[in-house]
Scaffold this motif. Structure first.
Motif, PDB file in Angstrom:
ATOM      1  N   GLU A 369      12.934 -25.977 -33.503  1.00 36.41           N
ATOM      2  CA  GLU A 369      11.474 -25.901 -33.357  1.00 36.41           C
ATOM      3  C   GLU A 369      11.101 -24.824 -32.325  1.00 36.41           C
ATOM      4  OE1 GLU A 369       7.864 -28.562 -31.442  1.00 36.41           O
ATOM      5  OE2 GLU A 369       9.785 -29.527 -31.884  1.00 36.41           O
ATOM      6  N   TYR A 370      10.059 -24.067 -32.631  1.00 33.02           N
ATOM      7  CA  TYR A 370       9.564 -23.005 -31.746  1.00 33.02           C
ATOM      8  C   TYR A 370       8.447 -23.560 -30.864  1.00 33.02           C
ATOM      9  CZ  TYR A 370       6.621 -18.994 -30.462  1.00 33.02           C
ATOM     10  OH  TYR A 370       5.839 -18.087 -29.786  1.00 33.02           O
ATOM     11  N   LYS A 371       8.516 -23.250 -29.568  1.00 36.40           N
ATOM     12  CA  LYS A 371       7.455 -23.679 -28.655  1.00 36.40           C
ATOM     13  C   LYS A 371       7.154 -22.547 -27.678  1.00 36.40           C
ATOM     14  CE  LYS A 371       6.161 -27.320 -25.387  1.00 36.40           C
ATOM     15  NZ  LYS A 371       6.642 -28.476 -24.600  1.00 36.40           N
ATOM     16  N   GLU A 372       5.925 -22.060 -27.715  1.00 40.70           N
ATOM     17  CA  GLU A 372       5.508 -20.995 -26.804  1.00 40.70           C
ATOM     18  C   GLU A 372       5.346 -21.569 -25.391  1.00 40.70           C
ATOM     19  OE1 GLU A 372       1.424 -18.680 -26.519  1.00 40.70           O
ATOM     20  OE2 GLU A 372       2.444 -18.252 -28.419  1.00 40.70           O
ATOM     21  N   LEU A 373       5.907 -20.885 -24.402  1.00 44.38           N
ATOM     22  CA  LEU A 373       5.881 -21.396 -23.022  1.00 44.38           C
ATOM     23  C   LEU A 373       5.029 -20.545 -22.087  1.00 44.38           C
ATOM     24  CD1 LEU A 373       9.682 -22.263 -22.595  1.00 44.38           C
ATOM     25  CD2 LEU A 373       7.819 -23.815 -23.246  1.00 44.38           C
ATOM     26  N   LEU A 374       5.053 -19.233 -22.262  1.00 46.79           N
ATOM     27  CA  LEU A 374       4.306 -18.326 -21.377  1.00 46.79           C
ATOM     28  C   LEU A 374       4.020 -17.039 -22.137  1.00 46.79           C
ATOM     29  CD1 LEU A 374       4.821 -17.573 -17.663  1.00 46.79           C
ATOM     30  CD2 LEU A 374       4.962 -15.645 -19.256  1.00 46.79           C
ATOM     31  N   ALA A 381       7.647 -15.839 -23.042  1.00 48.29           N
ATOM     32  CA  ALA A 381       8.727 -16.819 -22.989  1.00 48.29           C
ATOM     33  C   ALA A 381       8.443 -17.925 -23.995  1.00 48.29           C
ATOM     34  CB  ALA A 381       8.861 -17.402 -21.582  1.00 48.29           C
ATOM     35  N   PHE A 382       9.493 -18.372 -24.658  1.00 47.20           N
ATOM     36  CA  PHE A 382       9.366 -19.446 -25.638  1.00 47.20           C
ATOM     37  C   PHE A 382      10.668 -20.234 -25.666  1.00 47.20           C
ATOM     38  CE2 PHE A 382      10.852 -15.625 -27.779  1.00 47.20           C
ATOM     39  CZ  PHE A 382      11.974 -16.063 -28.456  1.00 47.20           C
ATOM     40  N   ALA A 383      10.581 -21.442 -26.208  1.00 48.88           N
ATOM     41  CA  ALA A 383      11.764 -22.282 -26.367  1.00 48.88           C
ATOM     42  C   ALA A 383      12.065 -22.457 -27.847  1.00 48.88           C
ATOM     43  CB  ALA A 383      11.536 -23.641 -25.721  1.00 48.88           C
ATOM     44  N   ARG A 384      13.354 -22.664 -28.144  1.00 48.64           N
ATOM     45  CA  ARG A 384      13.801 -23.140 -29.450  1.00 48.64           C
ATOM     46  C   ARG A 384      14.467 -24.487 -29.198  1.00 48.64           C
ATOM     47  NH1 ARG A 384      14.670 -19.387 -33.327  1.00 48.64           N
ATOM     48  NH2 ARG A 384      14.547 -21.170 -34.740  1.00 48.64           N
ATOM     49  N   LEU A 385      13.935 -25.525 -29.792  1.00 51.88           N
ATOM     50  CA  LEU A 385      14.315 -26.894 -29.448  1.00 51.88           C
ATOM     51  C   LEU A 385      15.175 -27.514 -30.546  1.00 51.88           C
ATOM     52  CD1 LEU A 385      10.747 -28.023 -28.297  1.00 51.88           C
ATOM     53  CD2 LEU A 385      12.580 -27.101 -26.858  1.00 51.88           C
ATOM     54  N   ILE A 391      17.067 -23.730 -26.128  1.00 54.19           N
ATOM     55  CA  ILE A 391      17.176 -22.329 -25.697  1.00 54.19           C
ATOM     56  C   ILE A 391      15.806 -21.868 -25.187  1.00 54.19           C
ATOM     57  CG2 ILE A 391      17.458 -19.950 -26.539  1.00 54.19           C
ATOM     58  CD1 ILE A 391      20.117 -21.298 -26.323  1.00 54.19           C
ATOM     59  N   ILE A 392      15.785 -21.167 -24.059  1.00 58.41           N
ATOM     60  CA  ILE A 392      14.572 -20.483 -23.610  1.00 58.41           C
ATOM     61  C   ILE A 392      14.857 -18.986 -23.598  1.00 58.41           C
ATOM     62  CG2 ILE A 392      13.030 -20.020 -21.663  1.00 58.41           C
ATOM     63  CD1 ILE A 392      13.278 -22.913 -20.832  1.00 58.41           C
ATOM     64  N   THR A 393      14.026 -18.219 -24.273  1.00 59.35           N
ATOM     65  CA  THR A 393      14.087 -16.755 -24.214  1.00 59.35           C
ATOM     66  C   THR A 393      12.887 -16.261 -23.418  1.00 59.35           C
ATOM     67  OG1 THR A 393      15.213 -16.542 -26.340  1.00 59.35           O
ATOM     68  CG2 THR A 393      14.019 -14.607 -25.548  1.00 59.35           C
ATOM     69  N   ASP A 439      13.798  -5.906 -20.054  1.00 62.40           N
ATOM     70  CA  ASP A 439      14.988  -6.728 -20.221  1.00 62.40           C
ATOM     71  C   ASP A 439      14.591  -8.102 -20.752  1.00 62.40           C
ATOM     72  OD1 ASP A 439      17.670  -7.259 -20.227  1.00 62.40           O
ATOM     73  OD2 ASP A 439      17.905  -7.316 -18.035  1.00 62.40           O
ATOM     74  N   ALA A 440      15.589  -8.916 -21.034  1.00 61.76           N
ATOM     75  CA  ALA A 440      15.344 -10.268 -21.525  1.00 61.76           C
ATOM     76  C   ALA A 440      16.487 -11.171 -21.101  1.00 61.76           C
ATOM     77  CB  ALA A 440      15.224 -10.265 -23.048  1.00 61.76           C
ATOM     78  N   VAL A 441      16.210 -12.475 -21.054  1.00 64.41           N
ATOM     79  CA  VAL A 441      17.236 -13.469 -20.807  1.00 64.41           C
ATOM     80  C   VAL A 441      17.161 -14.529 -21.896  1.00 64.41           C
ATOM     81  CG1 VAL A 441      17.227 -13.123 -18.300  1.00 64.41           C
ATOM     82  CG2 VAL A 441      15.742 -14.889 -19.309  1.00 64.41           C
ATOM     83  N   ILE A 442      18.311 -15.134 -22.170  1.00 61.57           N
ATOM     84  CA  ILE A 442      18.381 -16.246 -23.123  1.00 61.57           C
ATOM     85  C   ILE A 442      19.106 -17.363 -22.393  1.00 61.57           C
ATOM     86  CG2 ILE A 442      19.242 -17.049 -25.343  1.00 61.57           C
ATOM     87  CD1 ILE A 442      19.022 -14.206 -26.404  1.00 61.57           C
ATOM     88  N   LEU A 443      18.382 -18.435 -22.093  1.00 59.04           N
ATOM     89  CA  LEU A 443      18.914 -19.522 -21.281  1.00 59.04           C
ATOM     90  C   LEU A 443      19.219 -20.729 -22.151  1.00 59.04           C
ATOM     91  CD1 LEU A 443      16.172 -19.421 -18.462  1.00 59.04           C
ATOM     92  CD2 LEU A 443      18.251 -18.029 -18.614  1.00 59.04           C
TER      93      LEU A 443
END
Length: 448
Positions: A369-374, A381-385, A391-393, A439-443
């Motif tokens: 599931e996609y969730k917009e965070l910022l 920034a968004f999450a994949r749940l 995952i947060i990118t 740049d980007a991060v994937i947490l």
């Protein structure tokens, strides 16, 4: 590798190959014998594997007269590439490396050298194939001097349009698909010009492949329109996400992540199934489209972690440039000696390989599931749940570093970037992320 119950294509990272271009094959097919270039194409397989791609989309492959989309023979591999046996070996070598193979299906039109078209030219009204093409009219000549008129694709007379309302034509094409599955064990077909194909034909094709090979993938080339018209349980599994293609590069060029985020939200219902890409054999290379080449890193990080099935076009891993001209697509489809891959290796290559590995290993990226965070113009920034870890990118399209505080409920005290190994603090339900410029991060976020 993390496993979940998704199909192979929902978990896939694609590598897109345009074989006539990448091997430097002659522009005109005037050969009498097959000249194998598959020896060269086979050498790409370890390279594809090194990028952590799990599928190739290769095409066009059908025997054709020029660029590959003017088919002469649907049951023959283009002799400028090699023989049917050569392609059979290519598929086997891919499968041995756990790489699936998807080919181009050019079913909207043929070339003028296709047997049915030649027969109408010779036998006119008495041809048994007179109803195989759209708009056949013996009361006029075509601009090419044929003794009949017909409908052509986009007014290109070298590409006469097949009549997909004719069951004989549909049966012939369905038999072609059976042939390619039986003879080569392909794993899917990308339907050229799917946006103008007859819906009934695509429904018959879906019913066929559901019986011929389980987990066979049908993907269509659709440039405009509501994608859910094509992507459903009766027709195609996926279509090309041209909307994201447009928004992902202009979001960087215009420093406007709102455009990309709006596109993702709009396509929420079908987005996870769509085939996503930064460029392809018809579009200017992404390294040429971007005003700032430093944006390649955040762009690819987003491509590989947003909803969809990501694809890399050959050469993209080296930041290859190229633009189409009014008369030629050659710059988009260059010949590349794969033996030179080592000398082309760069930071972007390694970055994309890491993204491929992350996508393959993280179940949240396979339909989570996609969730917009910022969201700001320059940071996103968004999450994949998913139940198997979230995952947060977070991406930054600004030249300067940025610090963002992203809301996310987790009992963890810190989390690690899968790309760089850097750790970030979690305080009071917010992840504190320092982003470098462009740049980007994937947490990965796991509970407990």
């Amino acid at each position: 590798m993390a496993h979940n119950n998704k199909t192979w294509y929902e978990k896939a990272v694609f590598y897109h190959m345009y074989p006539l271009g990448m091997t430097g094959a002659p522009k005109q097919n005037i050969e009498t014998e097959a000249e194998s270039r598959f020896g060269e194409l086979n050498l790409w397989i370890p390279h594809v594997k090194s990028l952590n791609c799990s599928a190739v989309y290769i095409g066009p492959l059908f025997e054709s007269s020029t660029h590959g989309y003017d088919t002469r023979d649907y049951k023959l591999v283009d002799r400028r590439l090699g023989t049917n046996d050569d392609f059979r070996t290519f598929v086997r070598l891919c499968h041995e490396q756990e790489i699936r193979v998807v080919v181009d299906g050019v079913f909207n039109h043929t070339g003028r050298d296709f047997f049915a078209f030649r027969d109408i030219c010779e036998n006119r009204e008495s041809s048994p194939y007179r109803n195989w093409y759209r708009g056949v009219d013996f009361g006029r000549n075509s601009p090419m001097g044929d003794p009949f008129g017909y409908e052509s694709w986009h007014g290109i007379w070298e590409l006469p349009c097949l009549n997909l309302y004719n069951q004989e034509v549909k049966n012939y094409l369905l038999d072609t698909v059976r042939f390619w599955v039986r003879e080569f064990d392909i794993d899917g077909i990308r339907l050229d010009c799917a946006n103008v194909l007859d819906f009934q034909f695509m429904k018959e094709l879906r019913r066929l492949i559901d019986t011929v090979k389980p987990a066979f993938w049908l993907m269509g080339e659709v440039i405009h329109g509501e994608y859910s018209r094509w992507v459903n349980d009766e027709m195609l599994h996926s279509v090309t996400n041209y909307e994201m293609h447009k928004s992902i590069y202009s979001a960087h060029n215009d420093h406007n992540y709102f455009e990309l985020a709006h596109n993702v939200r709009r396509l929420e219902a079908v987005g996870k199934k769509l085939y996503t890409f930064a460029d392809n054999h018809d579009e200017d290379r992404i390294a040429s489209k971007l005003l700032n080449k430093s944006h390649l890193k955040p762009l690819y990080a987003l491509l590989f972690s947003l909803p969809g099935i990501p694809s890399l076009y050959y050469g993209g891993e080296w930041g290859l440039e190229g633009r189409r001209t009014p008369h030629s697509d050659d710059e988009l489809r260059p010949a590349i000696d794969i033996a030179s891959a080592g000398s082309r290796f760069c930071g972007l290559t390694e970055f994309i390989s890491r993204l491929g590995r992350i996508h393959l290993e993280e179940p949240a990226l396979h339909g989570g599931e996609y969730k917009e965070l910022l969201l700001t113009n320059r940071q996103y920034a968004f999450a994949r749940l998913s139940g198997a870890g979230d995952i947060i990118t977070a991406a930054n399209n600004d030249d300067n570093p940025a610090v963002i505080s992203v809301p996310f409920n987790t009992c963890m005290n810190e989390c690690t970037d899968l790309l760089s190994g850097r750790t970030f603090k979690v305080c009071d339900g917010r992840v504190q992320i320092e982003l470098e410029g462009n740049d980007a991060v994937i947490l990965r976020i796991t509970e407990g």
